[in-house]
Design a protein around this motif. Structure first.
Motif, PDB file in Angstrom:
ATOM      1  N   ARG A 153       0.845  -1.102   0.011  1.00  0.00           N
ATOM      2  CA  ARG A 153       0.020   0.036  -0.015  1.00  0.00           C
ATOM      3  C   ARG A 153       0.752   1.279   0.116  1.00  0.00           C
ATOM      4  N   GLN A 154       0.493   2.275  -0.459  1.00  0.00           N
ATOM      5  CA  GLN A 154       1.050   3.669  -0.659  1.00  0.00           C
ATOM      6  C   GLN A 154       0.777   4.715   0.804  1.00  0.00           C
ATOM      7  N   GLY A 155      -0.282   4.686   1.307  1.00  0.00           N
ATOM      8  CA  GLY A 155      -0.505   5.816   2.234  1.00  0.00           C
ATOM      9  C   GLY A 155       0.411   5.759   3.363  1.00  0.00           C
ATOM     10  N   VAL A 156       0.685   7.032   3.705  1.00  0.00           N
ATOM     11  CA  VAL A 156       1.592   7.111   4.996  1.00  0.00           C
ATOM     12  C   VAL A 156       0.539   8.216   5.838  1.00  0.00           C
ATOM     13  N   VAL A 157       0.474   7.799   7.338  1.00  0.00           N
ATOM     14  CA  VAL A 157      -0.230   8.827   8.176  1.00  0.00           C
ATOM     15  C   VAL A 157       0.775   9.117   9.278  1.00  0.00           C
ATOM     16  N   SER A 158       0.665  10.550   9.398  1.00  0.00           N
ATOM     17  CA  SER A 158       1.410  11.168  10.410  1.00  0.00           C
ATOM     18  C   SER A 158       0.426  12.040  11.511  1.00  0.00           C
ATOM     19  N   PHE A 159       1.065  12.607  12.285  1.00  0.00           N
ATOM     20  CA  PHE A 159       0.029  13.290  13.128  1.00  0.00           C
ATOM     21  C   PHE A 159       0.329  14.845  13.035  1.00  0.00           C
ATOM     22  N   THR A 160      -0.838  15.800  13.180  1.00  0.00           N
ATOM     23  CA  THR A 160      -0.526  17.106  13.554  1.00  0.00           C
ATOM     24  C   THR A 160       0.477  17.467  14.624  1.00  0.00           C
ATOM     25  N   ARG A 161       1.515  18.338  14.248  1.00  0.00           N
ATOM     26  CA  ARG A 161       2.553  18.669  15.204  1.00  0.00           C
ATOM     27  C   ARG A 161       3.652  17.821  15.314  1.00  0.00           C
ATOM     28  N   GLY A 162       3.873  16.867  14.551  1.00  0.00           N
ATOM     29  CA  GLY A 162       4.554  15.621  14.343  1.00  0.00           C
ATOM     30  C   GLY A 162       5.865  16.080  13.713  1.00  0.00           C
ATOM     31  N   PHE A 163       6.947  15.739  14.323  1.00  0.00           N
ATOM     32  CA  PHE A 163       8.296  16.064  13.621  1.00  0.00           C
ATOM     33  C   PHE A 163       9.096  14.636  13.203  1.00  0.00           C
ATOM     34  N   HIS A 164       9.497  14.493  11.932  1.00  0.00           N
ATOM     35  CA  HIS A 164       9.887  13.380  11.436  1.00  0.00           C
ATOM     36  C   HIS A 164      11.423  13.665  10.594  1.00  0.00           C
ATOM     37  N   GLY A 165      11.878  14.796  10.253  1.00  0.00           N
ATOM     38  CA  GLY A 165      12.899  14.864   9.622  1.00  0.00           C
ATOM     39  C   GLY A 165      12.994  16.027   8.627  1.00  0.00           C
ATOM     40  N   ARG A 166      14.232  16.233   7.696  1.00  0.00           N
ATOM     41  CA  ARG A 166      14.191  17.121   6.811  1.00  0.00           C
ATOM     42  C   ARG A 166      14.322  16.790   5.482  1.00  0.00           C
ATOM     43  N   THR A 167      14.238  15.189   5.190  1.00  0.00           N
ATOM     44  CA  THR A 167      14.253  14.595   3.799  1.00  0.00           C
ATOM     45  C   THR A 167      13.006  15.081   3.168  1.00  0.00           C
ATOM     46  N   ASN A 168      12.828  14.709   1.987  1.00  0.00           N
ATOM     47  CA  ASN A 168      11.589  15.211   1.392  1.00  0.00           C
ATOM     48  C   ASN A 168      10.443  14.328   2.122  1.00  0.00           C
ATOM     49  N   MET A 169      10.463  13.111   2.085  1.00  0.00           N
ATOM     50  CA  MET A 169       9.295  12.394   2.848  1.00  0.00           C
ATOM     51  C   MET A 169       9.071  12.567   4.232  1.00  0.00           C
ATOM     52  N   THR A 170      10.168  12.706   4.942  1.00  0.00           N
ATOM     53  CA  THR A 170       9.896  13.125   6.160  1.00  0.00           C
ATOM     54  C   THR A 170       9.727  14.876   6.642  1.00  0.00           C
ATOM     55  N   MET A 171       9.958  15.542   5.641  1.00  0.00           N
ATOM     56  CA  MET A 171       9.369  16.931   5.705  1.00  0.00           C
ATOM     57  C   MET A 171       7.912  16.681   5.400  1.00  0.00           C
ATOM     58  N   SER A 172       7.594  16.090   4.469  1.00  0.00           N
ATOM     59  CA  SER A 172       6.025  15.855   4.288  1.00  0.00           C
ATOM     60  C   SER A 172       5.234  15.348   5.271  1.00  0.00           C
ATOM     61  N   MET A 173       5.861  14.612   6.070  1.00  0.00           N
ATOM     62  CA  MET A 173       5.202  14.051   7.240  1.00  0.00           C
ATOM     63  C   MET A 173       5.291  14.943   8.457  1.00  0.00           C
ATOM     64  N   THR A 174       6.067  16.085   8.496  1.00  0.00           N
ATOM     65  CA  THR A 174       6.364  16.796   9.420  1.00  0.00           C
ATOM     66  C   THR A 174       5.066  18.069   9.449  1.00  0.00           C
ATOM     67  N   SER A 175       4.841  18.659  10.579  1.00  0.00           N
ATOM     68  CA  SER A 175       3.928  19.624  10.405  1.00  0.00           C
ATOM     69  C   SER A 175       4.190  20.979  10.684  1.00  0.00           C
ATOM     70  N   LYS A 176       5.284  21.278  11.179  1.00  0.00           N
ATOM     71  CA  LYS A 176       5.649  22.917  11.316  1.00  0.00           C
ATOM     72  C   LYS A 176       5.889  23.531  10.000  1.00  0.00           C
ATOM     73  N   VAL A 177       5.285  24.305   9.380  1.00  0.00           N
ATOM     74  CA  VAL A 177       5.747  24.691   8.173  1.00  0.00           C
ATOM     75  C   VAL A 177       6.957  25.494   8.102  1.00  0.00           C
ATOM     76  N   LYS A 178       6.912  26.544   9.121  1.00  0.00           N
ATOM     77  CA  LYS A 178       8.046  27.521   9.215  1.00  0.00           C
ATOM     78  C   LYS A 178       8.783  27.113  10.333  1.00  0.00           C
ATOM     79  N   PRO A 179      10.066  26.640  10.321  1.00  0.00           N
ATOM     80  CA  PRO A 179      10.896  26.653   9.174  1.00  0.00           C
ATOM     81  C   PRO A 179      11.113  25.415   8.306  1.00  0.00           C
ATOM     82  N   TYR A 180      10.346  24.288   8.902  1.00  0.00           N
ATOM     83  CA  TYR A 180      10.806  22.968   8.288  1.00  0.00           C
ATOM     84  C   TYR A 180      10.319  22.834   6.803  1.00  0.00           C
ATOM     85  N   LYS A 181       9.477  23.406   6.307  1.00  0.00           N
ATOM     86  CA  LYS A 181       8.870  22.942   4.884  1.00  0.00           C
ATOM     87  C   LYS A 181       8.773  24.096   3.955  1.00  0.00           C
TER      88      LYS A 181
END
Ligand SMILES: Cc1ncc(COP(=O)(O)O)c(C=O)c1O
Length: 436
Positions: A134-162
Motif C-alpha cells: 500500500r502507499q498511504g502514510v499517516v503521521s500526526f498534527t504537530r509531528g516532526f520526522h526530519g528534513r528529507t522530502n518524505m519526512t518533511m512531508s510527514m512533518t507539521s511545522k511549516v516554518k522553518p521546516y517546509k
C-alpha cells in the motif's frame, strides 16, 4: 585543542562561519564548543555551559562518556568501515541482536541500521509499503520526522521546516493528535479523548481510506511539537485501529528512546507493542547512527539490495551504541531519568506559583517541558518570552532549547548522567532567566 583552533579567536571563527557555512543551518549558541564532559560543554574561551539540550536529545549518556570513547577508539584502530553490504562485521549483528531483545513484544524481530533519524523514518515507510503493498502514510498534527522530502512531508511545522521546499511527497496525511492543555475550556480529559478519537476515526473517512494506508507513524511523546504526551487510551486506540485495518504501526522513538522517558522506549508507558520502531539520537551517544527494529516478517519484506546505504550502520556507530546499552544498564539511567524528571517537575511547579506565564508543565521521565503563555486564562502562546528565556540561559552558561509548533515550549533534554548539583545549578540559571 589543535594549534589552529587555539590561534583563531571566537570572533574570527564566527566571521568564518558566516562566510563559509550555509545560513540554512541555525546556531542556538554562537560560542565555539571545544570540549564536552558528561553534562557540561566548554567553549573556546574556557567558558563552561551546563547542557540542558544534549545535542537535541542525543546525549542521554553524556558528552564523551569514557566507555563510548574507548569503544570507538578501539573500533577505529581495528576497522573503520568495510561497508556492511560489502562485508559484514560483528558489531552490526551484535547490536541488532541486543536491540531486538530490548524492543517491546515477544515476537520475532529484526533490525536494520542507517545514518540519521530522517533516514530511519524513510526506511520504516519503505518497509511498511513493501510489506503491505500500500502507499498511504499517516503521521500526526504537530509531528516532526526530519528534513528529507518524505519526512518533511510527514512533518507539521511549516516554518522553518517546509516553507519553500515543496512539492512534497504524495500520499502523506496528517491525523489529529491530542493536546490536553489546549483542549476546549471546561472539557474533561476524558471527553476530549472521546473527541480526538472520533476525529481520528473520521479522518479515515474524510481524508484517506484505511485499506490504502501502509503505516501510521507516531512519536509516543511529540518532541519538536512541544513534548506533548498523549493518553494511554488514545495510543492504544491508534494501535488497535492499525491492527484491525492491516496498517503497520510505527513508533518514532528517535527523540524519546534510550532511557529519556525512564524506559528504553517511550511506547512501553502505553502498553502498546509497535510493529516497527525508529531509533537514532541517543542510540550512539553522538555518532551518526539510526535504525529500524520490528517484526521479522516486515523487515524481510524487502529483497537484498532494496535497503541499506554506503555508511549505514557504520562500525564506529555500532560500537558506540553497544557501549551506550551497557551504560544505561550499569548506571541505572532509566531510574535516573525518572529522578531527574521529578526534580525538574517539582521546581517547575514552584515557579508556576510565582510566574503566571508558566501555563503548563508536562513530563514523562526526564522528557520535561514548560509551556510559556501570555495569559494562563487564554493560554495564548508566548513565543517571544520563551525565546528570551532561552537566550538568557544561553548567555549565562546554560544550553537550553525551545520547541512547539508556536515555539513557546521550554524543553529539557539534559544528559541523564547529570549530577544533582549540576542539575540544580542549571535550574537556578533558568530561574534567573524566568525572573529576568
Ligand atoms: C521524532 C523525530 N524523528 C525524526 C527526527 C529526525 O532526525 P534527524 O535530524 O537525525 O534526521 C527527529 C529529530 O529531531 C525527531 O525528533
Amino acid at each position: 585543542m589543535s594549534q589552529t583552533t587555539a590561534s583563531i579567536t571566537t570572533a574570527q571563527w564566527q566571521q568564518k562561519r558566516d562566510q563559509f557555512v550555509s545560513k540554512g543551518v541555525s546556531n542556538g549558541n554562537r560560542s565555539l564548543a571545544v570540549k564536552g564532559v558528561g553534562a557540561e560543554l566548554y567553549d573556546l574561551d574556557g567558558r563552561r555551559f551546563i547542557d540542558f539540550a544534549g545535542a537535541i536529545g542525543t546525549l542521554n549518556v553524556g558528552h564523551s562518556h569514557p566507555k563510548v570513547v574507548k569503544a570507538v577508539k578501539r573500533q577505529a584502530e581495528e576497522l573503520i568501515h568495510p561497508g556492511f553490504n560489502v562485508m559484514m562485521y560483528p558489531s552490526y549483528i551484535e547490536l541488532a541482536e541486543k536491540l531486538c531483545g530490548i524492543a517491546p513484544g515477544g515476537h520475532e524481530k529484526k533490525a536494520i541500521f542507517l545514518n540519521s533519524g530522517a533516514e530511519a523514518v524513510e526506511n520504516a515507510v519503505k518497509i511498511a509499503r513493501k510489506y503491505t503493498k500500500r502507499q498511504g502514510v499517516v503521521s500526526f498534527t504537530r509531528g516532526f520526522h526530519g528534513r528529507t522530502n518524505m519526512t518533511m512531508s510527514m512533518t507539521s511545522k511549516v516554518k522553518p521546516y517546509k516553507f519553500g521546499f515543496g512539492p512534497f511527497a504524495s500520499e502523506v496525511y496528517q491525523a489529529p493528535f491530542p493536546y490536553y492543555y489546549q483542549k476546549p475550556a471546561g472539557m474533561s480529559d476524558e471527553s476530549y479523548d472521546d473527541m480526538i478519537i472520533q476525529a481520528f476515526n473520521d479522518f479515515f473517512i474524510a481524508s484517506v481510506a484505511p485499506e490504502t494506508v501502509a503505516c501510521v507513524v507516531m512519536e509516543p511523546v511529540q518532541g519538536e511539537g512541544g513534548f506533548i504526551i498523549p493518553s494511554k487510551r488514545f495510543v492504544q486506540h491508534v494501535a488497535s485501529f492499525c491492527k484491525e485495518h492491516g496498517i503497520v504501526f510505527v513508533a518514532d522513538e528517535i527523540q524519546t528512546g534510550f532511557a529519556r522517558t525512564g524506559t528504553y522506549f517511550a511506547i512501553e508507558h502505553f502498553d502498546v507493542v509497535p510493529d516497527l520502531i525508529t531509533i537514532s539520537k541517543s542510540l550512539a551517544a553522538g555518532l551518526p547512527l539510526s535504525g529500524v527494529i520490528g517484526r521479522a516478517e516486515m523487515l524481510d519484506a524487502a529483497a537484498p539490495g532494496e535497503l541499506g546505504g554506503t555508511y549505514a550502520g557504520s562500525p564506529l556507530g555500532c560500537a558506540a551504541a553497544l557501549a551506550v546499552l551497557d551504560i544505561i544498564e550499569e548506571e541505572g539511567l532509566n531510574e535516573r531519568s525518572e529522578k531527574i524528571g521529578k526534580t525538574i517537575e517539582n521546581k517547575a511547579y514552584e515557579w508556576k506559583q510565582e510566574f503566571p506565564f508558566i501555563g503548563d508543565i508536562r513530563r514523562l521521565g526526564a522528557m520535561a517541558a514548560i509551556e510559556i503563555v501570555k495569559d494562563p486564562d487564554t493560554r495564548e502562546p508566548d513565543k517571544a518570552k520563551a525565546a528570551a528565556i532561552a537566550s538568557y540561559a544561553n548567555q549565562n552558561g546554560l544550553l537550553l532549547l525551545t520547541a512547539g509548533i508556536n515555539g513557546n515550549i521550554i524543553r529539557f533534554l539534559t544528559p541523564l548522567v547529570i549530577s544533582d548539583s549540576l542539575l540544580n545549578e542549571g535550574l537556578s540559571i533558568l530561574e534567573a532567566g524566568l525572573r529576568a
